[in-house]
Design a protein around this motif. Structure first.
Motif, PDB file in Angstrom:
ATOM      1  N   GLY A   1       0.764  -1.226   0.000  1.00 12.90           N
ATOM      2  CA  GLY A   1       0.000   0.000   0.000  1.00 12.90           C
ATOM      3  C   GLY A   1       0.802   1.287   0.000  1.00 12.90           C
ATOM      4  O   GLY A   1       2.024   1.308  -0.125  1.00 12.90           O
ATOM      5  N   LYS A   2       0.073   2.357   0.186  1.00  8.98           N
ATOM      6  CA  LYS A   2       0.632   3.703   0.120  1.00  8.98           C
ATOM      7  C   LYS A   2       1.733   3.926   1.147  1.00  8.98           C
ATOM      8  O   LYS A   2       2.723   4.614   0.885  1.00  8.98           O
ATOM      9  CB  LYS A   2      -0.496   4.705   0.342  1.00  8.98           C
ATOM     10  CG  LYS A   2      -0.106   6.173   0.260  1.00  8.98           C
ATOM     11  CD  LYS A   2      -1.337   7.052   0.434  1.00  8.98           C
ATOM     12  CE  LYS A   2      -0.982   8.544   0.390  1.00  8.98           C
ATOM     13  NZ  LYS A   2      -2.187   9.400   0.548  1.00  8.98           N
ATOM     14  N   TYR A   3       1.583   3.317   2.336  1.00 15.50           N
ATOM     15  CA  TYR A   3       2.561   3.518   3.416  1.00 15.50           C
ATOM     16  C   TYR A   3       3.408   2.275   3.667  1.00 15.50           C
ATOM     17  O   TYR A   3       4.149   2.229   4.643  1.00 15.50           O
ATOM     18  CB  TYR A   3       1.841   3.952   4.695  1.00 15.50           C
ATOM     19  CG  TYR A   3       1.042   5.219   4.509  1.00 15.50           C
ATOM     20  CD1 TYR A   3       1.671   6.469   4.460  1.00 15.50           C
ATOM     21  CD2 TYR A   3      -0.340   5.184   4.338  1.00 15.50           C
ATOM     22  CE1 TYR A   3       0.943   7.636   4.271  1.00 15.50           C
ATOM     23  CE2 TYR A   3      -1.078   6.349   4.149  1.00 15.50           C
ATOM     24  CZ  TYR A   3      -0.426   7.562   4.114  1.00 15.50           C
ATOM     25  OH  TYR A   3      -1.156   8.726   3.914  1.00 15.50           O
ATOM     26  N   GLN A   4       3.274   1.254   2.808  1.00 12.23           N
ATOM     27  CA  GLN A   4       4.122   0.059   2.857  1.00 12.23           C
ATOM     28  C   GLN A   4       4.084  -0.647   4.214  1.00 12.23           C
ATOM     29  O   GLN A   4       5.078  -0.753   4.924  1.00 12.23           O
ATOM     30  CB  GLN A   4       5.545   0.411   2.455  1.00 12.23           C
ATOM     31  CG  GLN A   4       5.690   0.815   0.994  1.00 12.23           C
ATOM     32  CD  GLN A   4       5.447  -0.340   0.039  1.00 12.23           C
ATOM     33  OE1 GLN A   4       6.342  -1.134  -0.224  1.00 12.23           O
ATOM     34  NE2 GLN A   4       4.227  -0.445  -0.500  1.00 12.23           N
ATOM     35  N   PHE A   5       2.913  -1.152   4.552  1.00 10.89           N
ATOM     36  CA  PHE A   5       2.732  -1.889   5.800  1.00 10.89           C
ATOM     37  C   PHE A   5       3.034  -3.365   5.607  1.00 10.89           C
ATOM     38  O   PHE A   5       2.689  -3.962   4.578  1.00 10.89           O
ATOM     39  CB  PHE A   5       1.293  -1.742   6.303  1.00 10.89           C
ATOM     40  CG  PHE A   5       1.023  -0.445   7.000  1.00 10.89           C
ATOM     41  CD1 PHE A   5       1.506  -0.211   8.282  1.00 10.89           C
ATOM     42  CD2 PHE A   5       0.276   0.550   6.386  1.00 10.89           C
ATOM     43  CE1 PHE A   5       1.259   0.980   8.931  1.00 10.89           C
ATOM     44  CE2 PHE A   5       0.027   1.746   7.031  1.00 10.89           C
ATOM     45  CZ  PHE A   5       0.514   1.960   8.303  1.00 10.89           C
ATOM     46  N   GLY A   6       3.633  -3.971   6.648  1.00 14.57           N
ATOM     47  CA  GLY A   6       3.798  -5.409   6.705  1.00 14.57           C
ATOM     48  C   GLY A   6       2.643  -6.031   7.479  1.00 14.57           C
ATOM     49  O   GLY A   6       1.937  -5.354   8.225  1.00 14.57           O
ATOM     50  N   LYS A   7       2.455  -7.322   7.319  1.00 10.98           N
ATOM     51  CA  LYS A   7       1.337  -8.009   7.975  1.00 10.98           C
ATOM     52  C   LYS A   7       1.421  -7.901   9.491  1.00 10.98           C
ATOM     53  O   LYS A   7       0.402  -7.717  10.165  1.00 10.98           O
ATOM     54  CB  LYS A   7       1.313  -9.479   7.553  1.00 10.98           C
ATOM     55  CG  LYS A   7       0.106 -10.247   8.087  1.00 10.98           C
ATOM     56  CD  LYS A   7       0.112 -11.689   7.615  1.00 10.98           C
ATOM     57  CE  LYS A   7      -1.140 -12.407   8.099  1.00 10.98           C
ATOM     58  NZ  LYS A   7      -1.293 -12.400   9.578  1.00 10.98           N
ATOM     59  N   GLY A   8       2.638  -8.006  10.050  1.00 11.21           N
ATOM     60  CA  GLY A   8       2.796  -7.933  11.495  1.00 11.21           C
ATOM     61  C   GLY A   8       2.341  -6.598  12.063  1.00 11.21           C
ATOM     62  O   GLY A   8       1.699  -6.540  13.115  1.00 11.21           O
ATOM     63  N   THR A   9       2.657  -5.522  11.374  1.00 15.04           N
ATOM     64  CA  THR A   9       2.251  -4.189  11.826  1.00 15.04           C
ATOM     65  C   THR A   9       0.734  -4.031  11.727  1.00 15.04           C
ATOM     66  O   THR A   9       0.106  -3.461  12.625  1.00 15.04           O
ATOM     67  CB  THR A   9       2.942  -3.101  11.000  1.00 15.04           C
ATOM     68  OG1 THR A   9       4.357  -3.238  11.143  1.00 15.04           O
ATOM     69  CG2 THR A   9       2.527  -1.711  11.463  1.00 15.04           C
ATOM     70  N   LEU A  10       0.146  -4.551  10.662  1.00 15.74           N
ATOM     71  CA  LEU A  10      -1.308  -4.471  10.519  1.00 15.74           C
ATOM     72  C   LEU A  10      -2.006  -5.248  11.630  1.00 15.74           C
ATOM     73  O   LEU A  10      -3.013  -4.787  12.187  1.00 15.74           O
ATOM     74  CB  LEU A  10      -1.731  -4.999   9.150  1.00 15.74           C
ATOM     75  CG  LEU A  10      -1.288  -4.156   7.948  1.00 15.74           C
ATOM     76  CD1 LEU A  10      -1.758  -4.796   6.649  1.00 15.74           C
ATOM     77  CD2 LEU A  10      -1.811  -2.725   8.051  1.00 15.74           C
ATOM     78  N   ASP A  11      -1.479  -6.405  11.980  1.00 15.89           N
ATOM     79  CA  ASP A  11      -2.037  -7.167  13.106  1.00 15.89           C
ATOM     80  C   ASP A  11      -1.966  -6.352  14.392  1.00 15.89           C
ATOM     81  O   ASP A  11      -2.904  -6.345  15.200  1.00 15.89           O
ATOM     82  CB  ASP A  11      -1.274  -8.480  13.295  1.00 15.89           C
ATOM     83  CG  ASP A  11      -1.574  -9.497  12.202  1.00 15.89           C
ATOM     84  OD1 ASP A  11      -2.573  -9.326  11.483  1.00 15.89           O
ATOM     85  OD2 ASP A  11      -0.790 -10.458  12.065  1.00 15.89           O
ATOM     86  N   LEU A  12      -0.845  -5.656  14.575  1.00 18.79           N
ATOM     87  CA  LEU A  12      -0.613  -4.878  15.791  1.00 18.79           C
ATOM     88  C   LEU A  12      -1.645  -3.777  15.964  1.00 18.79           C
ATOM     89  O   LEU A  12      -2.043  -3.467  17.098  1.00 18.79           O
ATOM     90  CB  LEU A  12       0.796  -4.275  15.738  1.00 18.79           C
ATOM     91  CG  LEU A  12       1.293  -3.523  16.973  1.00 18.79           C
ATOM     92  CD1 LEU A  12       1.466  -4.482  18.146  1.00 18.79           C
ATOM     93  CD2 LEU A  12       2.609  -2.827  16.663  1.00 18.79           C
ATOM     94  N   ILE A  13      -2.103  -3.194  14.872  1.00 22.14           N
ATOM     95  CA  ILE A  13      -3.063  -2.089  14.974  1.00 22.14           C
ATOM     96  C   ILE A  13      -4.489  -2.534  14.639  1.00 22.14           C
ATOM     97  O   ILE A  13      -5.357  -1.725  14.315  1.00 22.14           O
ATOM     98  CB  ILE A  13      -2.650  -0.904  14.065  1.00 22.14           C
ATOM     99  CG1 ILE A  13      -2.472  -1.345  12.612  1.00 22.14           C
ATOM    100  CG2 ILE A  13      -1.378  -0.253  14.604  1.00 22.14           C
ATOM    101  CD1 ILE A  13      -2.130  -0.208  11.664  1.00 22.14           C
ATOM    102  N   GLY A  14      -4.714  -3.859  14.744  1.00 22.02           N
ATOM    103  CA  GLY A  14      -6.078  -4.363  14.695  1.00 22.02           C
ATOM    104  C   GLY A  14      -6.633  -4.733  13.342  1.00 22.02           C
ATOM    105  O   GLY A  14      -7.820  -5.033  13.225  1.00 22.02           O
TER     106      GLY A  14
END
Length: 216
Positions: A91-104
């Protein structure tokens, strides 16, 4: 016999001329080129940290929060919501799966995330908010100081945390810039702190439990 003597004389004459033409030159005196007393300290950027001519510039947004997030997005993905890099960051801000899990953000497919700009914007704010809480003491202690030739600012710290994670930034600050970090492309905390310093990120409120909520 006379011809031989004449020939030998000619050869000796030519040899003498050539010998004189290669006279030894004086040695150059380098004493006047001494670097004593000069400040030769320089932090060399790696190749990926050289400022490009196509950096994001927005006179309208300036140093506002919107200017900050769009500048970070431009560096991460050229502002493309649908991009996935070779390491799987999305995406636009280059998120990894682990970070997405961290923020719900769980139970959503890659395509659904890439096709949801609103969710990506919420994810960026939520991660900033969480990182601002994690780094709250470090922001209080270090903002305004200069480290490795770069002034520490809140926006620079938050941008670096987006790159490296808040704990890596904490180690960097508390070690005086000695404990560094570089991502897979060779980009460092110092570079992000410099490139994204001086923006107004007061809009971001620190929140330990910040989550990006899915729209129902």
């Amino acid at each position: 016999m006379i011809k031989r003597i004449a020939g030998l004389s000619i050869l000796l004459t030519i040899g003498g001329i050539l010998l004189l033409s290669f006279t030894t030159k004086e040695k150059t005196d380098f004493s006047s080129y001494s670097t004593a007393g000069l400040d030769l300290y320089y932090v060399a950027p790696n190749f990926n940290e050289i400022e490009d001519s196509d950096d994001f510039i927005s006179p309208e947004l300036g140093k506002s929060y919107l200017g900050f997030k769009e500048a970070v997005a431009f560096k991460e993905s050229r502002g493309d919501y649908g991009v996935v890099n070779q390491f799987g960051y999305m995406g636009k801000y280059q998120f990894g799966k682990g970070t997405l899990d961290l923020i719900g953000i769980r139970g959503i497919s890659k395509n659904d995330f890439l096709n949801n700009p609103a969710l990506q914007e919420k994810a960026f704010y939520a991660y900033l908010s969480r990182n601002k809480w994690v780094l709250r003491r470090d922001l209080k202690w270090f903002v305004g100081r200069t480290m490795n030739g770069v002034e520490v600012t809140e926006s620079g710290v938050l941008a670096a945390a987006h790159l490296a994670g808040p704990n890596a930034v904490k180690r960097y600050l508390r070690s005086g810039g000695v404990d560094g970090f570089a991502d897979a492309f060779g980009t460092t905390i110092r570079y992000y702190m410099k490139r994204f310093g001086g923006y107004d990120t007061s809009f971001v409120l620190p929140n330990r439990k910040a989550k990006a909520q899915l729209e129902l």
